[in-house]
Write a protein that holds these residues in place. Structure first.
Motif, short mmCIF file in Angstrom:
data_model
loop_
_atom_site.label_atom_id
_atom_site.label_comp_id
_atom_site.label_asym_id
_atom_site.label_seq_id
_atom_site.Cartn_x
_atom_site.Cartn_y
_atom_site.Cartn_z
N LEU A 82 -5.57 23.86 1.01
CA LEU A 82 -6.22 23.07 -0.05
C LEU A 82 -7.33 22.21 0.55
N PRO A 83 -8.34 21.83 -0.26
CA PRO A 83 -9.36 20.90 0.26
C PRO A 83 -8.73 19.56 0.66
N ALA A 84 -9.37 18.89 1.63
CA ALA A 84 -8.78 17.68 2.23
C ALA A 84 -8.31 16.66 1.19
N ASN A 85 -9.09 16.48 0.12
CA ASN A 85 -8.74 15.42 -0.85
C ASN A 85 -7.55 15.80 -1.74
N LEU A 86 -7.06 17.03 -1.60
CA LEU A 86 -5.92 17.46 -2.43
C LEU A 86 -4.69 17.76 -1.59
N ARG A 87 -4.78 17.50 -0.28
CA ARG A 87 -3.65 17.83 0.59
C ARG A 87 -2.53 16.79 0.45
N PRO A 88 -1.28 17.20 0.76
CA PRO A 88 -0.14 16.29 0.61
C PRO A 88 -0.33 14.95 1.34
N GLU A 89 -0.93 14.97 2.55
CA GLU A 89 -1.09 13.75 3.36
C GLU A 89 -1.94 12.70 2.65
N ARG A 90 -2.76 13.14 1.68
CA ARG A 90 -3.58 12.21 0.91
C ARG A 90 -2.72 11.17 0.20
N ALA A 91 -1.51 11.59 -0.17
CA ALA A 91 -0.59 10.68 -0.85
C ALA A 91 -0.31 9.46 0.03
N LEU A 92 -0.16 9.69 1.34
CA LEU A 92 0.14 8.59 2.26
C LEU A 92 -1.06 7.67 2.39
N LEU A 93 -2.24 8.28 2.56
CA LEU A 93 -3.45 7.47 2.71
C LEU A 93 -3.67 6.63 1.45
N ALA A 94 -3.46 7.26 0.27
CA ALA A 94 -3.67 6.54 -0.99
C ALA A 94 -2.66 5.40 -1.12
N LEU A 95 -1.42 5.63 -0.73
CA LEU A 95 -0.41 4.57 -0.82
C LEU A 95 -0.75 3.40 0.10
N ARG A 96 -1.17 3.73 1.34
CA ARG A 96 -1.54 2.67 2.29
C ARG A 96 -2.67 1.83 1.71
N LYS A 97 -3.66 2.53 1.11
CA LYS A 97 -4.83 1.82 0.60
C LYS A 97 -4.45 0.98 -0.63
N GLU A 98 -3.75 1.60 -1.57
CA GLU A 98 -3.43 0.91 -2.83
C GLU A 98 -2.49 -0.27 -2.60
N LEU A 99 -1.59 -0.13 -1.63
CA LEU A 99 -0.64 -1.22 -1.37
C LEU A 99 -1.15 -2.16 -0.27
N ASN A 100 -2.37 -1.87 0.22
CA ASN A 100 -2.98 -2.68 1.28
C ASN A 100 -2.06 -2.84 2.50
N LEU A 101 -1.52 -1.71 2.95
CA LEU A 101 -0.57 -1.74 4.07
C LEU A 101 -1.37 -1.69 5.38
N PHE A 102 -1.71 -2.84 5.90
CA PHE A 102 -2.64 -2.89 7.03
C PHE A 102 -1.93 -2.90 8.39
N ALA A 103 -0.62 -3.07 8.38
CA ALA A 103 0.10 -3.17 9.67
C ALA A 103 1.13 -2.06 9.80
N ASN A 104 0.94 -1.24 10.80
CA ASN A 104 1.91 -0.17 11.06
C ASN A 104 2.75 -0.59 12.26
N ILE A 105 4.05 -0.62 12.02
CA ILE A 105 4.95 -1.11 13.07
C ILE A 105 5.85 0.01 13.51
N ARG A 106 5.75 0.35 14.77
CA ARG A 106 6.54 1.47 15.28
C ARG A 106 7.36 1.06 16.48
#
Ligand code: NAD
Length: 354
Positions: A82-106
């Motif tokens: 699928l084109p990049a903007n329709l791939r499953p991983e887009r869901a993660l990027l959109a969630l990070r952006k919409e929820l303003n998740l700026f800190a990734n803790i691993r």
């Protein structure tokens, strides 16, 4: 305490490992008298199949209406073309952006029971490994101006004082709950953005005199992680350096099936997920390791809901089950008992209820 948890099972092994985590959370509710309301959310490949997009509006709204999000994993071969903007991983990027998740803790923790899972020699690992990488997630070169022309291309690393300050604050606060040591990683000998990074982190450090701070260039940090990992407690760094160093620290901590992550924003709502992907090669076989997702759920309890003793109960239960010799296939070694996904989650849940 009643909390609403958005569950995103996703694709591949996602539903199996999220089921396992829910079993453990249910046991915890029984033990500590909490009530969790679960809202299942379609995102990733499964949402593409149903609605034609990786994160439908309704799914986003369910996440926004929850106290926190627990995600399995998304993606798989079926959607790779699928084109990049329709791939499953887009869901993660959109969630990070919409929820303003700026800190990734691993956290990269190598449990003593699994010392042999690390590719590093015992003499390097010493008494085990316990590092947290705090990665800036919504700025830097992954979001800066970029352009590709026929003979040239460029990407831009841009950080503001505010962006650096808020991620450094997360690192210092995290260190306060641990060994009180932060290593800030940059490339300040060359990059202007890193020079600003270093100045801002040093400045904020004045508010945390109880936490030790050192600065390290990223190339040296990579080398130090594999030669003397025990010197690190909390590492804070930019989006791209964090992407690389968090994978490196995960690799030295052994199996991908053990390691959790949290993505946090300005409020208490976070997104918690294992660091691994949807593992389509083992999906539906009852052999996936659910522990990374179960530890992610423990992080959610502690970081989003302030349930420290409950999180501890989960981690103690995992230790007890590992001590008793149970292992999923990815962490199996001779002399231990091979266990499937469902049984591993059941054992951990049962241990909590003891
Ligand atoms: P992967 O992490 O899914 O799998 C890599 C290897 O590790 C595989 O051999 C897999 O069987 C094994 N593995 C992963 N998790 C395991 C577990 N819990 N227990 C036991 N073994 C486990 O990485 P991949 O194969 O590169 O990617 C598969 C799909 O997942 C791709 O579509 C990718 O885009 C996606 N992905 C999603 C996320 C996410 O949802 N956050 C992250 C990474 C990759």
């Amino acid at each position: 305490m009643k909390k609403r948890i958005a569950l995103i099972p996703g694709d591949g092994i996602g539903p199996e490992i999220v089921d396992g985590a829910v079993k453990v959370l249910d046991a915890l509710c029984d033990k500590f008298n909490h009530e969790f309301e679960y809202i299942t959310v379609d995102a990733g490949g499964v949402a593409i199949d149903k609605y034609g997009e990786p994160l439908p509006k309704e799914s986003l709204e369910k996440c926004l209406g929850s106290d926190s999000i627990l995600l399995g994993a998304v993606g798989g071969k079926k959607w790779d073309t699928l084109p990049a903007n329709l791939r499953p991983e887009r869901a993660l990027l959109a969630l990070r952006k919409e929820l303003n998740l700026f800190a990734n803790i691993r956290p990269a923790v190598l449990k003593k029971q699994l010392n042999s899972a690390s590719p590093l020699k015992n003499s390097v690992i010493g008494d085990g490994l316990d590092i947290v990488v705090v990665r800036e997630l919504t700025g830097g070169i992954y979001f800066g101006d970029r352009k590709r022309e026929s003979e040239t291309a460029y990407d831009t690393e841009r950080y503001s004082v505010a962006e650096i300050k808020r991620i450094a604050k997360v690192a210092f606060e995290t260190a306060r709950l641990r060994k009180r040591h932060v290593t800030s990683v940059d490339k300040a000998n060359i990059l202007a953005s890193s020079q600003l990074w270093r100045d801002v982190v040093s400045d904020l450090h004045k508010d945390y005199p109880d936490v030790e701070l050192n600065h390290m260039y990223v190339d040296n940090a990579a080398m130090q992680l594999v030669t003397r990992p025990s010197q690190f407690d909390v590492i804070v760094t930019s989006n791209m350096f964090g992407d690389i160093l968090s994978d490196l620290s995960s690799a030295i901590a052994g199996s991908i099936g053990m390691l959790p992550s949290a993505s946090l924003g300005d409020n208490t709502r976070g997104m918690y997920e294992p660091i691994h992907g949807s593992a389509p090669d083992i999906a539906g076989m009852d052999i996936a390791n659910p522990i990374a997702t179960i530890v992610s759920a423990a992080m959610m309890l502690e970081m989003s809901f302030g349930m420290t003793k409950e999180a501890k109960a989960i981690n103690n239960a995992i230790d007890a089950v590992l001590d008793a010799g149970y292992r999923t296939a990815d962490i199996y070694s001779e002399g231990t008992t091979k266990t499937g996904t469902v049984k591993m989650a059941n054992l951990i849940a049962k241990e909590i209820l003891k």
